[in-house]
Write a protein that holds these residues in place. Structure first.
Motif, PDB file in Angstrom:
ATOM      1  N   GLY A  16       0.817  -1.219   0.000  1.00 12.90           N
ATOM      2  CA  GLY A  16       0.000   0.000   0.000  1.00 12.90           C
ATOM      3  C   GLY A  16       0.849   1.267   0.000  1.00 12.90           C
ATOM      4  O   GLY A  16       0.529   2.237  -0.702  1.00 12.90           O
ATOM      5  N   VAL A  17       1.932   1.254   0.775  1.00 12.46           N
ATOM      6  CA  VAL A  17       2.842   2.409   0.801  1.00 12.46           C
ATOM      7  C   VAL A  17       3.477   2.598  -0.570  1.00 12.46           C
ATOM      8  O   VAL A  17       3.526   3.719  -1.097  1.00 12.46           O
ATOM      9  CB  VAL A  17       3.910   2.248   1.905  1.00 12.46           C
ATOM     10  N   TYR A  18       3.963   1.498  -1.167  1.00 11.17           N
ATOM     11  CA  TYR A  18       4.549   1.588  -2.512  1.00 11.17           C
ATOM     12  C   TYR A  18       3.530   2.121  -3.519  1.00 11.17           C
ATOM     13  O   TYR A  18       3.854   2.947  -4.377  1.00 11.17           O
ATOM     14  CB  TYR A  18       5.059   0.229  -2.984  1.00 11.17           C
ATOM     15  N   ALA A  19       2.292   1.648  -3.438  1.00 14.90           N
ATOM     16  CA  ALA A  19       1.246   2.098  -4.369  1.00 14.90           C
ATOM     17  C   ALA A  19       0.950   3.585  -4.174  1.00 14.90           C
ATOM     18  O   ALA A  19       0.778   4.322  -5.156  1.00 14.90           O
ATOM     19  CB  ALA A  19      -0.021   1.266  -4.182  1.00 14.90           C
ATOM     20  N   ALA A  20       0.906   4.032  -2.919  1.00 17.58           N
ATOM     21  CA  ALA A  20       0.661   5.455  -2.647  1.00 17.58           C
ATOM     22  C   ALA A  20       1.800   6.318  -3.191  1.00 17.58           C
ATOM     23  O   ALA A  20       1.560   7.395  -3.751  1.00 17.58           O
ATOM     24  CB  ALA A  20       0.485   5.675  -1.147  1.00 17.58           C
ATOM     25  N   ILE A  21       3.035   5.841  -3.030  1.00 21.21           N
ATOM     26  CA  ILE A  21       4.178   6.583  -3.572  1.00 21.21           C
ATOM     27  C   ILE A  21       4.080   6.658  -5.099  1.00 21.21           C
ATOM     28  O   ILE A  21       4.294   7.725  -5.690  1.00 21.21           O
ATOM     29  CB  ILE A  21       5.509   5.945  -3.128  1.00 21.21           C
ATOM     30  N   ALA A  22       3.764   5.545  -5.750  1.00 20.95           N
ATOM     31  CA  ALA A  22       3.642   5.532  -7.211  1.00 20.95           C
ATOM     32  C   ALA A  22       2.551   6.495  -7.672  1.00 20.95           C
ATOM     33  O   ALA A  22       2.751   7.255  -8.633  1.00 20.95           O
ATOM     34  CB  ALA A  22       3.357   4.116  -7.718  1.00 20.95           C
ATOM     35  N   VAL A  98       7.326   7.372 -18.339  1.00 18.67           N
ATOM     36  CA  VAL A  98       6.477   8.020 -17.326  1.00 18.67           C
ATOM     37  C   VAL A  98       7.365   8.727 -16.309  1.00 18.67           C
ATOM     38  O   VAL A  98       7.458   9.941 -16.304  1.00 18.67           O
ATOM     39  CB  VAL A  98       5.537   7.008 -16.646  1.00 18.67           C
ATOM     40  N   ALA A  99       8.000   7.958 -15.445  1.00 20.88           N
ATOM     41  CA  ALA A  99       8.922   8.524 -14.450  1.00 20.88           C
ATOM     42  C   ALA A  99       9.517   7.380 -13.641  1.00 20.88           C
ATOM     43  O   ALA A  99       8.834   6.405 -13.328  1.00 20.88           O
ATOM     44  CB  ALA A  99       8.214   9.503 -13.517  1.00 20.88           C
ATOM     45  N   LEU A 100      10.779   7.510 -13.295  1.00 24.12           N
ATOM     46  CA  LEU A 100      11.440   6.539 -12.424  1.00 24.12           C
ATOM     47  C   LEU A 100      10.716   6.440 -11.087  1.00 24.12           C
ATOM     48  O   LEU A 100      10.552   5.357 -10.539  1.00 24.12           O
ATOM     49  CB  LEU A 100      12.908   6.943 -12.213  1.00 24.12           C
ATOM     50  N   SER A 101      10.248   7.577 -10.587  1.00 22.28           N
ATOM     51  CA  SER A 101       9.574   7.596  -9.285  1.00 22.28           C
ATOM     52  C   SER A 101       8.233   6.870  -9.310  1.00 22.28           C
ATOM     53  O   SER A 101       7.686   6.553  -8.246  1.00 22.28           O
ATOM     54  CB  SER A 101       9.384   9.037  -8.806  1.00 22.28           C
ATOM     55  N   VAL A 102       7.718   6.572 -10.475  1.00 23.92           N
ATOM     56  CA  VAL A 102       6.504   5.766 -10.618  1.00 23.92           C
ATOM     57  C   VAL A 102       6.884   4.303 -10.839  1.00 23.92           C
ATOM     58  O   VAL A 102       6.337   3.401 -10.204  1.00 23.92           O
ATOM     59  CB  VAL A 102       5.626   6.269 -11.790  1.00 23.92           C
ATOM     60  N   PRO A 105       8.458   2.148  -7.507  1.00 22.55           N
ATOM     61  CA  PRO A 105       7.515   1.552  -6.553  1.00 22.55           C
ATOM     62  C   PRO A 105       6.670   0.435  -7.161  1.00 22.55           C
ATOM     63  O   PRO A 105       6.335  -0.534  -6.466  1.00 22.55           O
ATOM     64  CB  PRO A 105       6.641   2.721  -6.099  1.00 22.55           C
ATOM     65  N   LEU A 106       6.340   0.544  -8.457  1.00 24.84           N
ATOM     66  CA  LEU A 106       5.588  -0.547  -9.092  1.00 24.84           C
ATOM     67  C   LEU A 106       6.434  -1.816  -9.156  1.00 24.84           C
ATOM     68  O   LEU A 106       5.925  -2.922  -8.920  1.00 24.84           O
ATOM     69  CB  LEU A 106       5.119  -0.127 -10.487  1.00 24.84           C
TER      70      LEU A 106
END
Length: 126
Positions: A16-22, A98-102, A105-106
């Motif tokens: 959930g944390v990873y998904a929220a960050i993405a 898209v972005a590394l920051s997306v 986390p995925l």
């Protein structure tokens, strides 16, 4: 219909944390990307890269992101092979499109599910 083991509470929280960050990263990066693309005479992709080197501070951040991306791609490939994560090529491609920051986390979500599957497998006695 559910397949595979049910993630533990700790795993669900981490996913959930990873998904929220993405999701946050997608919103933050693409809000700015759309603003750039809507500006007149933006120069397209080359203009985007050029603006990433507009001054020493921007160049430092751009270079930092490039080298983090390279390290993360190596990590993704190594972890994907170790844990049997399929289609690992999609994450580096997503990083560029898209972005590394997306994408990171995925990938970490996929990695967490692979760890859950691995930990649920019966172990041979040693």
């Amino acid at each position: 219909m559910r397949t595979g083991p049910r993630p533990a509470r700790r795993d669900r929280l981490l996913i959930g944390v990873y998904a929220a960050i993405a999701l946050g990263a997608l919103t933050a990066t693409w809000w700015q990307n759309i603003r750039f693309l809507r500006s007149e005479d933006n120069g397209g992709v080359l203009g985007f890269v050029r603006d990433g080197y507009a001054n020493p501070a921007a160049a430092s951040i751009s270079n930092d992101i490039i080298f983090v991306l390279l390290a993360v791609v190596v990590l993704m490939v190594v972890e994907a092979r170790r844990l049997g994560i399929r289609h690992v090529w999609t994450y580096p491609l997503l990083s560029l499109a898209v972005a590394l920051s997306v994408a990171l986390p995925l990938f970490l979500i996929a990695r967490q599910y692979a760890l859950i599957r691995r930990d649920a497998e019966p172990r041979a006695p040693s």
